[in-house]
Design a protein around this motif. Structure first.
Motif, PDB file in Angstrom:
ATOM      1  N   THR A   1      18.431 143.828  58.670  1.00  0.00           N
ATOM      2  CA  THR A   1      18.379 145.113  59.365  1.00  0.00           C
ATOM      3  C   THR A   1      19.580 145.317  60.289  1.00  0.00           C
ATOM      4  O   THR A   1      19.640 146.309  61.013  1.00  0.00           O
ATOM      5  CB  THR A   1      17.097 145.223  60.206  1.00  0.00           C
ATOM      6  N   GLU A   2      20.519 144.355  60.265  1.00  0.00           N
ATOM      7  CA  GLU A   2      21.707 144.396  61.118  1.00  0.00           C
ATOM      8  C   GLU A   2      21.320 144.529  62.594  1.00  0.00           C
ATOM      9  O   GLU A   2      21.701 145.477  63.284  1.00  0.00           O
ATOM     10  CB  GLU A   2      22.647 145.528  60.694  1.00  0.00           C
ATOM     11  N   PRO A   3      20.549 143.556  63.104  1.00  0.00           N
ATOM     12  CA  PRO A   3      20.080 143.639  64.493  1.00  0.00           C
ATOM     13  C   PRO A   3      21.193 143.404  65.500  1.00  0.00           C
ATOM     14  O   PRO A   3      22.222 142.791  65.191  1.00  0.00           O
ATOM     15  CB  PRO A   3      19.047 142.498  64.554  1.00  0.00           C
ATOM     16  N   THR A   4      20.956 143.886  66.712  1.00  0.00           N
ATOM     17  CA  THR A   4      21.874 143.631  67.810  1.00  0.00           C
ATOM     18  C   THR A   4      21.687 142.210  68.333  1.00  0.00           C
ATOM     19  O   THR A   4      22.657 141.542  68.708  1.00  0.00           O
ATOM     20  CB  THR A   4      21.616 144.630  68.951  1.00  0.00           C
ATOM     21  N   VAL A   5      20.421 141.766  68.357  1.00  0.00           N
ATOM     22  CA  VAL A   5      20.077 140.450  68.913  1.00  0.00           C
ATOM     23  C   VAL A   5      19.260 139.657  67.904  1.00  0.00           C
ATOM     24  O   VAL A   5      18.337 140.195  67.290  1.00  0.00           O
ATOM     25  CB  VAL A   5      19.272 140.598  70.228  1.00  0.00           C
ATOM     26  N   LEU A   6      19.603 138.384  67.750  1.00  0.00           N
ATOM     27  CA  LEU A   6      18.825 137.468  66.929  1.00  0.00           C
ATOM     28  C   LEU A   6      18.140 136.474  67.852  1.00  0.00           C
ATOM     29  O   LEU A   6      18.794 135.765  68.621  1.00  0.00           O
ATOM     30  CB  LEU A   6      19.734 136.726  65.951  1.00  0.00           C
ATOM     31  N   LEU A   7      16.797 136.447  67.812  1.00  0.00           N
ATOM     32  CA  LEU A   7      16.020 135.513  68.623  1.00  0.00           C
ATOM     33  C   LEU A   7      15.526 134.389  67.724  1.00  0.00           C
ATOM     34  O   LEU A   7      14.804 134.637  66.752  1.00  0.00           O
ATOM     35  CB  LEU A   7      14.840 136.223  69.292  1.00  0.00           C
TER      36      LEU A   7
ATOM     37  N   GLU B   1      25.117 139.107  78.154  1.00  0.00           N
ATOM     38  CA  GLU B   1      26.129 140.050  77.696  1.00  0.00           C
ATOM     39  C   GLU B   1      26.084 140.168  76.174  1.00  0.00           C
ATOM     40  O   GLU B   1      25.689 139.233  75.466  1.00  0.00           O
ATOM     41  CB  GLU B   1      27.525 139.582  78.126  1.00  0.00           C
ATOM     42  N   ALA B   2      26.517 141.308  75.663  1.00  0.00           N
ATOM     43  CA  ALA B   2      26.625 141.493  74.216  1.00  0.00           C
ATOM     44  C   ALA B   2      27.581 140.452  73.646  1.00  0.00           C
ATOM     45  O   ALA B   2      28.645 140.193  74.207  1.00  0.00           O
ATOM     46  CB  ALA B   2      27.121 142.905  73.909  1.00  0.00           C
ATOM     47  N   GLY B   3      27.187 139.838  72.531  1.00  0.00           N
ATOM     48  CA  GLY B   3      28.032 138.851  71.886  1.00  0.00           C
ATOM     49  C   GLY B   3      27.874 137.442  72.412  1.00  0.00           C
ATOM     50  O   GLY B   3      28.577 136.530  71.961  1.00  0.00           O
ATOM     51  N   ASP B   4      26.954 137.228  73.328  1.00  0.00           N
ATOM     52  CA  ASP B   4      26.750 135.881  73.862  1.00  0.00           C
ATOM     53  C   ASP B   4      25.904 135.053  72.892  1.00  0.00           C
ATOM     54  O   ASP B   4      25.256 135.581  71.990  1.00  0.00           O
ATOM     55  CB  ASP B   4      26.069 135.945  75.231  1.00  0.00           C
ATOM     56  N   PHE B   5      25.927 133.746  73.083  1.00  0.00           N
ATOM     57  CA  PHE B   5      25.097 132.805  72.318  1.00  0.00           C
ATOM     58  C   PHE B   5      24.464 131.898  73.364  1.00  0.00           C
ATOM     59  O   PHE B   5      25.127 131.046  73.940  1.00  0.00           O
ATOM     60  CB  PHE B   5      25.957 132.008  71.345  1.00  0.00           C
ATOM     61  N   VAL B   6      23.172 132.110  73.622  1.00  0.00           N
ATOM     62  CA  VAL B   6      22.482 131.443  74.724  1.00  0.00           C
ATOM     63  C   VAL B   6      21.404 130.509  74.190  1.00  0.00           C
ATOM     64  O   VAL B   6      20.552 130.927  73.403  1.00  0.00           O
ATOM     65  CB  VAL B   6      21.848 132.474  75.686  1.00  0.00           C
ATOM     66  N   ALA B   7      21.456 129.252  74.623  1.00  0.00           N
ATOM     67  CA  ALA B   7      20.380 128.302  74.330  1.00  0.00           C
ATOM     68  C   ALA B   7      19.456 128.247  75.536  1.00  0.00           C
ATOM     69  O   ALA B   7      19.916 128.077  76.673  1.00  0.00           O
ATOM     70  CB  ALA B   7      20.953 126.917  74.043  1.00  0.00           C
ATOM     71  N   ILE B   8      18.155 128.414  75.291  1.00  0.00           N
ATOM     72  CA  ILE B   8      17.159 128.369  76.356  1.00  0.00           C
ATOM     73  C   ILE B   8      16.379 127.074  76.209  1.00  0.00           C
ATOM     74  O   ILE B   8      15.778 126.816  75.169  1.00  0.00           O
ATOM     75  CB  ILE B   8      16.225 129.592  76.285  1.00  0.00           C
ATOM     76  N   MET B   9      16.415 126.248  77.257  1.00  0.00           N
ATOM     77  CA  MET B   9      15.805 124.927  77.206  1.00  0.00           C
ATOM     78  C   MET B   9      14.829 124.739  78.362  1.00  0.00           C
ATOM     79  O   MET B   9      14.827 125.533  79.310  1.00  0.00           O
ATOM     80  CB  MET B   9      16.883 123.842  77.256  1.00  0.00           C
ATOM     81  N   GLY B  10      14.035 123.690  78.284  1.00  0.00           N
ATOM     82  CA  GLY B  10      13.104 123.376  79.356  1.00  0.00           C
ATOM     83  C   GLY B  10      11.929 122.593  78.825  1.00  0.00           C
ATOM     84  O   GLY B  10      11.616 122.656  77.625  1.00  0.00           O
ATOM     85  N   PRO B  11      11.245 121.855  79.685  1.00  0.00           N
ATOM     86  CA  PRO B  11      10.080 121.078  79.249  1.00  0.00           C
ATOM     87  C   PRO B  11       8.914 121.981  78.877  1.00  0.00           C
ATOM     88  O   PRO B  11       8.922 123.190  79.150  1.00  0.00           O
ATOM     89  CB  PRO B  11       9.752 120.226  80.478  1.00  0.00           C
ATOM     90  N   SER B  12       7.919 121.410  78.239  1.00  0.00           N
ATOM     91  CA  SER B  12       6.711 122.147  77.897  1.00  0.00           C
ATOM     92  C   SER B  12       6.100 122.738  79.160  1.00  0.00           C
ATOM     93  O   SER B  12       5.987 122.073  80.184  1.00  0.00           O
ATOM     94  CB  SER B  12       5.707 121.208  77.223  1.00  0.00           C
TER      95      SER B  12
ATOM     96  N   ASN C   1      27.187 134.857  65.035  1.00  0.00           N
ATOM     97  CA  ASN C   1      27.548 135.262  66.384  1.00  0.00           C
ATOM     98  C   ASN C   1      29.030 135.639  66.488  1.00  0.00           C
ATOM     99  O   ASN C   1      29.390 136.709  66.994  1.00  0.00           O
ATOM    100  CB  ASN C   1      27.207 134.133  67.358  1.00  0.00           C
ATOM    101  N   VAL C   2      29.891 134.779  65.981  1.00  0.00           N
ATOM    102  CA  VAL C   2      31.333 134.968  66.153  1.00  0.00           C
ATOM    103  C   VAL C   2      31.893 136.017  65.194  1.00  0.00           C
ATOM    104  O   VAL C   2      32.686 136.874  65.593  1.00  0.00           O
ATOM    105  CB  VAL C   2      32.070 133.623  65.982  1.00  0.00           C
ATOM    106  N   ASP C   3      31.492 135.950  63.928  1.00  0.00           N
ATOM    107  CA  ASP C   3      32.078 136.829  62.915  1.00  0.00           C
ATOM    108  C   ASP C   3      31.421 138.199  62.844  1.00  0.00           C
ATOM    109  O   ASP C   3      32.059 139.180  62.479  1.00  0.00           O
ATOM    110  CB  ASP C   3      31.997 136.168  61.535  1.00  0.00           C
ATOM    111  N   HIS C   4      30.118 138.252  63.163  1.00  0.00           N
ATOM    112  CA  HIS C   4      29.382 139.511  63.034  1.00  0.00           C
ATOM    113  C   HIS C   4      28.994 140.124  64.382  1.00  0.00           C
ATOM    114  O   HIS C   4      28.429 141.214  64.425  1.00  0.00           O
ATOM    115  CB  HIS C   4      28.124 139.302  62.179  1.00  0.00           C
ATOM    116  N   GLY C   5      29.260 139.405  65.465  1.00  0.00           N
ATOM    117  CA  GLY C   5      28.996 139.942  66.802  1.00  0.00           C
ATOM    118  C   GLY C   5      27.540 140.019  67.180  1.00  0.00           C
ATOM    119  O   GLY C   5      27.174 140.751  68.102  1.00  0.00           O
ATOM    120  N   ILE C   6      26.679 139.274  66.462  1.00  0.00           N
ATOM    121  CA  ILE C   6      25.256 139.291  66.786  1.00  0.00           C
ATOM    122  C   ILE C   6      25.013 138.412  68.014  1.00  0.00           C
ATOM    123  O   ILE C   6      25.433 137.252  68.052  1.00  0.00           O
ATOM    124  CB  ILE C   6      24.408 138.789  65.603  1.00  0.00           C
TER     125      ILE C   6
END
Length: 251
Positions: free
Chosen positions: A163-169, A34-45, A193-198
């Motif tokens: 560039t004021e992106p929608t998503v930061l990877l 969803e827009a505005g989420d903060f997701v950590a992606i984890m997993g082994p090699s 994420n919280v203040d700028h909605g990225i």
């Protein structure tokens, strides 16, 4: 009716090579962000997390399945169209800071705007604002050699958000930093994420860094093994403390 998700992966597979040497890195990934989420992606090699991140960042394309970004089927786009999507909607931060050694912080941050063809005055103003937003006001004319590792990563983040992106990877954004600097960077990402909605998507192998995310997705053997909400993100209390301090200073 609920709003459409910002990002959807539906049955995404990715196979490298052919025949007996083929490697299936993703084996049918379903993921909604969803827009505005903060997701950590984890997993082994070898779990597929980096391939998933490359797919989300439009750096790679699925072998089969659908990738929908803000209603657009990315898997149907041409190479040039994907490049435009990256340029206008996505920002990237890597473990290696990837800064140009002989150019200043300001010049490094201006690069994405230079590629866009923005005029000099616009580039200067935007880069200065981005550097200030990551706590580097006054450091615009320092080269990477004159900055600490944490400061270099802040420059890299400023370059990603200018560039004021929608998503930061962010791919292992704290991998080259000590514990103290890592926490600083994570608190910075939380604030963006919280203040700028990225919307922030971060690959990490460090559980204490993933604890800053609102949601933690684990990959195993090319599929999503678990997807859980974090009820108490690590950045929440510190951010509230920082905001209270700002209000007190103003008062």
């Amino acid at each position: 009716m609920s709003a459409q998700p910002l990002i959807e992966l539906i049955g995404v597979t990715k196979t490298y090579g052919q025949g007996a040497t083929a490697l299936q890195a993703l084996k049918g990934v379903d993921l909604t962000i969803e827009a505005g989420d903060f997701v950590a992606i984890m997993g082994p090699s070898g779990s597929g997390k980096s391939t998933a991140m490359n797919t989300l960042g439009c750096l790679d394309t699925p072998t089969t399945g659908q990738y929908i970004f803000n209603g657009v089927h990315v898997e149907t786009l041409t190479r040039d169209q994907r490049a435009l999507l990256r340029r206008h909607y996505l920002g990237f931060v890597f473990q290696g800071f990837n800064l140009l050694a002989r150019t200043t912080a300001q010049e490094n941050v201006e690069l994405p705007l230079l590629y866009r063809g923005e005029p000099t005055k616009t580039r200067h103003a935007a880069a200065k604002k981005a550097l200030a937003s990551v706590g580097l006001a006054g450091w615009e004319h320092h080269t990477p050699a004159e900055l600490s590792g944490g400061q270099q990563q802040r420059v890299a983040i400023a370059r990603a958000i200018v560039t004021e992106p929608t998503v930061l990877l962010a791919d292992e954004p704290t991998g080259n930093l000590d514990t103290h600097r890592s926490r600083e960077i994570m608190e910075l990402l939380w604030g963006l994420n919280v203040d700028h909605g990225i919307t922030v998507l971060m690959v990490t192998h460090e559980a204490d860094m993933a604890a800053y995310a609102k949601r933690i997705v684990h990959f195993v053997d090319g599929v999503v093994d678990s997807d859980t909400r974090n009820p108490n993100p690590a950045g929440l209390a510190q951010h509230a403390t920082d905001k209270a301090a700002e209000v007190s200073d103003v008062a």
